[in-house]
Design an enzyme around this catalytic site. Structure first.
Site, PDB file in Angstrom:
ATOM      1  N   SER A 177       8.702   2.408 -24.385  1.00 16.52           N
ATOM      2  CA  SER A 177       9.190   1.753 -25.605  1.00 16.52           C
ATOM      3  C   SER A 177       8.747   2.517 -26.846  1.00 16.52           C
ATOM      4  O   SER A 177       7.728   3.211 -26.855  1.00 16.52           O
ATOM      5  CB  SER A 177       8.659   0.319 -25.685  1.00 16.52           C
ATOM      6  OG  SER A 177       9.115  -0.443 -24.592  1.00 16.52           O
TER       7      SER A 177
HETATM    8  N1  SAH Z   1       6.295  -1.410 -21.186  1.00 15.98           N
HETATM    9  C1  SAH Z   1       6.987  -0.224 -20.730  1.00 15.98           C
HETATM   10  C2  SAH Z   1       8.480  -0.392 -20.907  1.00 15.98           C
HETATM   11  C3  SAH Z   1       9.220   0.246 -19.798  1.00 15.98           C
HETATM   12  S1  SAH Z   1      10.969  -0.029 -19.796  1.00 15.98           S
HETATM   13  C4  SAH Z   1       6.503   1.016 -21.449  1.00 15.98           C
HETATM   14  O1  SAH Z   1       6.027   0.922 -22.586  1.00 15.98           O
HETATM   15  O2  SAH Z   1       6.598   2.099 -20.874  1.00 15.98           O
HETATM   16  C5  SAH Z   1      11.094  -1.533 -18.870  1.00 15.98           C
HETATM   17  C6  SAH Z   1      10.535  -1.521 -17.494  1.00 15.98           C
HETATM   18  O3  SAH Z   1      10.865  -2.779 -16.904  1.00 15.98           O
HETATM   19  C7  SAH Z   1      11.112  -0.452 -16.564  1.00 15.98           C
HETATM   20  O4  SAH Z   1      10.065   0.304 -16.037  1.00 15.98           O
HETATM   21  C8  SAH Z   1      11.847  -1.246 -15.498  1.00 15.98           C
HETATM   22  O5  SAH Z   1      11.821  -0.659 -14.207  1.00 15.98           O
HETATM   23  C9  SAH Z   1      11.085  -2.569 -15.515  1.00 15.98           C
HETATM   24  N2  SAH Z   1      11.810  -3.718 -14.985  1.00 15.98           N
HETATM   25  C10 SAH Z   1      13.129  -4.019 -15.077  1.00 15.98           C
HETATM   26  N3  SAH Z   1      13.399  -5.180 -14.441  1.00 15.98           N
HETATM   27  C11 SAH Z   1      12.212  -5.633 -13.936  1.00 15.98           C
HETATM   28  C12 SAH Z   1      11.819  -6.774 -13.169  1.00 15.98           C
HETATM   29  N4  SAH Z   1      12.691  -7.702 -12.762  1.00 15.98           N
HETATM   30  N5  SAH Z   1      10.516  -6.908 -12.837  1.00 15.98           N
HETATM   31  C13 SAH Z   1       9.593  -5.984 -13.217  1.00 15.98           C
HETATM   32  N6  SAH Z   1       9.904  -4.884 -13.923  1.00 15.98           N
HETATM   33  C14 SAH Z   1      11.189  -4.701 -14.294  1.00 15.98           C
END
Ligand code: SAH
Length: 213
Positions: free
Chosen positions: A64
């Protein structure tokens, strides 16, 4: 890769930018000043790690934008030792910011490759979340509930009921709601059945997908 004075200087500039953009929570700003974001990215992005932008990470996911991390973290109103559930561990950067703020962090990731990569990285950086899980964030973590706050870091088409159920009374749930574009939404649990709802502007996240991969 190392963390150098040059990186620290860039972090100080990033913190000033976040303040200009309206972030006021000192604990959030201090955590961002300390966490080496460049170590959460592919080394080819190192030069850009302290720009206020999102980047691609493993498995087509994103780390993010720093402003988004700061904004969501501020909305959680974290106190030391709060139990926080994060949905979407991703790169682990948001996880690290929450840990640095003194929270006990429980985090779920649905991409196995990313889960393994981030589980290996965080201890190397001295970051120790309470619990990292490979699983489906729609279900939350009932075995560890209730939580002081819950943060969802992917765009959700609706508010998963289990997450509302796993929030303490007085607790805060921050979730980007919507399909292509989302509205950052804050729910505060008033009592067993009632939640106060605040809508806090548009944002853009990768989708919250059901099940695990
Ligand atoms: N907080 C992270 C954001 C990553 S993007 C950072 O700062 O890097 C969002 C993430 O949510 C992705 O890695 C994706 O695989 C995960 N995601 C999507 N659906 C999900 C679910 N149902 N349960 C857990 N993780 C999920």
């Amino acid at each position: 890769m190392k963390d150098t004075a040059k990186h620290q200087g860039r972090r100080n500039q990033l913190v000033s930018l976040l303040q200009e953009k309206g972030i006021t929570d000192k604990n959030v700003l201090e955590a961002i000043r300390k966490i080496p974001r460049h170590l959460f990215l592919n080394s080819s992005f190192e030069e850009y790690a302290y720009q206020d932008t999102a980047f691609q990470i493993t498995a087509g996911q994103t780390i993010s934008q720093p402003y988004t991390v700061a904004f969501q973290s501020q909305l959680l109103e974290i106190k030391k030792d709060h139990k926080i559930l994060e949905i979407g561990t991703g790169s682990g950067y948001q996880t690290a910011v929450l840990c640095m703020m003194g929270a006990k962090v429980f985090s779920i990731e649905r991409q196995n490759e990313l889960f393994k990569e981030t589980s290996a990285l965080l201890p190397k950086l001295g970051i120790r979340p309470k619990h990292l899980t490979f699983g489906d964030g729609y279900k939350g973590l009932p075995g560890f509930a209730p939580f002081d706050s819950i943060i969802v870091t992917a765009g959700a088409p609706f508010i998963p009921q289990p997450l509302m159920a796993q929030l303490k009374i007085g607790g805060r749930l921050v979730i980007p709601l919507g399909e292509t574009v989302q509205i950052m939404t804050l729910l505060i649990r008033i009592n067993e059945t009632q939640f106060e709802r605040h809508e806090l502007g548009e944002c853009k996240f990768v989708p919250l997908l059901e099940d695990k991969n």
